[in-house]
Design a protein around this motif. Structure first.
Motif, PDB file in Angstrom:
ATOM      1  N   GLY A  62       0.793  -1.213   0.000  1.00  0.00           N
ATOM      2  CA  GLY A  62       0.046   0.032   0.207  1.00  0.00           C
ATOM      3  C   GLY A  62       0.808   1.291   0.063  1.00  0.00           C
ATOM      4  O   GLY A  62       0.597   2.289   0.456  1.00  0.00           O
ATOM      5  N   GLN A  63       2.126   1.072  -0.562  1.00  0.00           N
ATOM      6  CA  GLN A  63       2.842   2.412  -0.359  1.00  0.00           C
ATOM      7  C   GLN A  63       2.684   3.209  -1.778  1.00  0.00           C
ATOM      8  O   GLN A  63       2.751   4.502  -1.845  1.00  0.00           O
ATOM      9  CB  GLN A  63       4.614   1.940  -0.461  1.00  0.00           C
ATOM     10  CG  GLN A  63       5.012   1.340   0.951  1.00  0.00           C
ATOM     11  CD  GLN A  63       4.709   2.090   2.082  1.00  0.00           C
ATOM     12  OE1 GLN A  63       5.075   3.411   2.064  1.00  0.00           O
ATOM     13  NE2 GLN A  63       4.152   1.608   3.030  1.00  0.00           N
ATOM     14  N   ILE A  64       2.042   2.850  -2.713  1.00  0.00           N
ATOM     15  CA  ILE A  64       1.766   3.542  -3.862  1.00  0.00           C
ATOM     16  C   ILE A  64       0.391   3.545  -4.222  1.00  0.00           C
ATOM     17  O   ILE A  64      -0.310   2.158  -4.342  1.00  0.00           O
ATOM     18  CB  ILE A  64       2.515   2.760  -5.155  1.00  0.00           C
ATOM     19  CG1 ILE A  64       4.112   3.121  -5.026  1.00  0.00           C
ATOM     20  CG2 ILE A  64       2.179   3.539  -6.577  1.00  0.00           C
ATOM     21  CD1 ILE A  64       4.887   2.501  -5.923  1.00  0.00           C
ATOM     22  N   LYS A  65      -0.149   4.411  -4.389  1.00  0.00           N
ATOM     23  CA  LYS A  65      -1.754   4.947  -4.516  1.00  0.00           C
ATOM     24  C   LYS A  65      -2.141   5.508  -5.319  1.00  0.00           C
ATOM     25  O   LYS A  65      -1.161   6.534  -5.757  1.00  0.00           O
ATOM     26  CB  LYS A  65      -2.527   4.925  -3.148  1.00  0.00           C
ATOM     27  CG  LYS A  65      -2.348   4.168  -1.992  1.00  0.00           C
ATOM     28  CD  LYS A  65      -2.983   4.320  -0.847  1.00  0.00           C
ATOM     29  CE  LYS A  65      -2.650   3.627   0.522  1.00  0.00           C
ATOM     30  NZ  LYS A  65      -3.336   4.084   1.720  1.00  0.00           N
ATOM     31  N   THR A  66      -3.115   5.296  -6.440  1.00  0.00           N
ATOM     32  CA  THR A  66      -3.654   6.122  -7.315  1.00  0.00           C
ATOM     33  C   THR A  66      -4.721   7.088  -6.367  1.00  0.00           C
ATOM     34  O   THR A  66      -5.730   6.453  -6.077  1.00  0.00           O
ATOM     35  CB  THR A  66      -4.228   5.530  -8.381  1.00  0.00           C
ATOM     36  OG1 THR A  66      -3.315   4.639  -9.098  1.00  0.00           O
ATOM     37  CG2 THR A  66      -4.771   6.548  -9.436  1.00  0.00           C
TER      38      THR A  66
END
Length: 130
Positions: A53-57
């Motif tokens: 969950g470190q990169i989210k749009t």
């Protein structure tokens, strides 16, 4: 009484014609339903889910038939990226992060305001360089 095979074929054709058409029609509807179901599943689960969950749009907006602008969040930073079918370009780092907005109209207004601000900044930079 001699009967040829052609007489049976001709006699049975009108009786099975309706059942043959129904069978073909049902098969066609079944194939179309499977295609629509697969399209729905692909659209629903098109994004890759990351376990960390470190990169989210945060937000995304279509700007062409195969082009889109997206705001992604990496840790505490947000970046504006342009995505095409062939590559991804980093456009800007957002100084003030935007929140995840669910309403599309608000999302369009946020993007429109941000893009106008960036256009003004680029115009000012070009004026200083000349």
């Amino acid at each position: 009484m001699a009967v040829s095979p052609f007489t049976f074929a001709q006699d049975s054709a009108p009786g099975t014609s309706l059942s043959a058409w129904l069978s073909v029609g049902f098969s066609l509807l079944l194939v179309i339903a499977v295609i629509l179901l697969l399209a729905f599943i692909m659209r629903r689960f098109s994004g890759v889910q990351s376990s960390g969950g470190q990169i989210k749009t945060v937000a995304s907006m279509m700007v062409g038939t195969r082009e889109r602008i997206a705001v992604i969040q990496v840790g505490d930073e947000q970046h504006l990226v342009g995505v095409t079918s062939h590559n991804i370009n980093h456009l800007a780092k957002l100084e003030t992060p935007i929140s995840a907005i669910r309403k599309e109209e608000s999302l369009k207004q946020t993007f429109a305001g941000f893009l106008q601000q960036q256009k003004k900044l680029q115009g000012e930079t070009n004026d200083k360089n000349t």
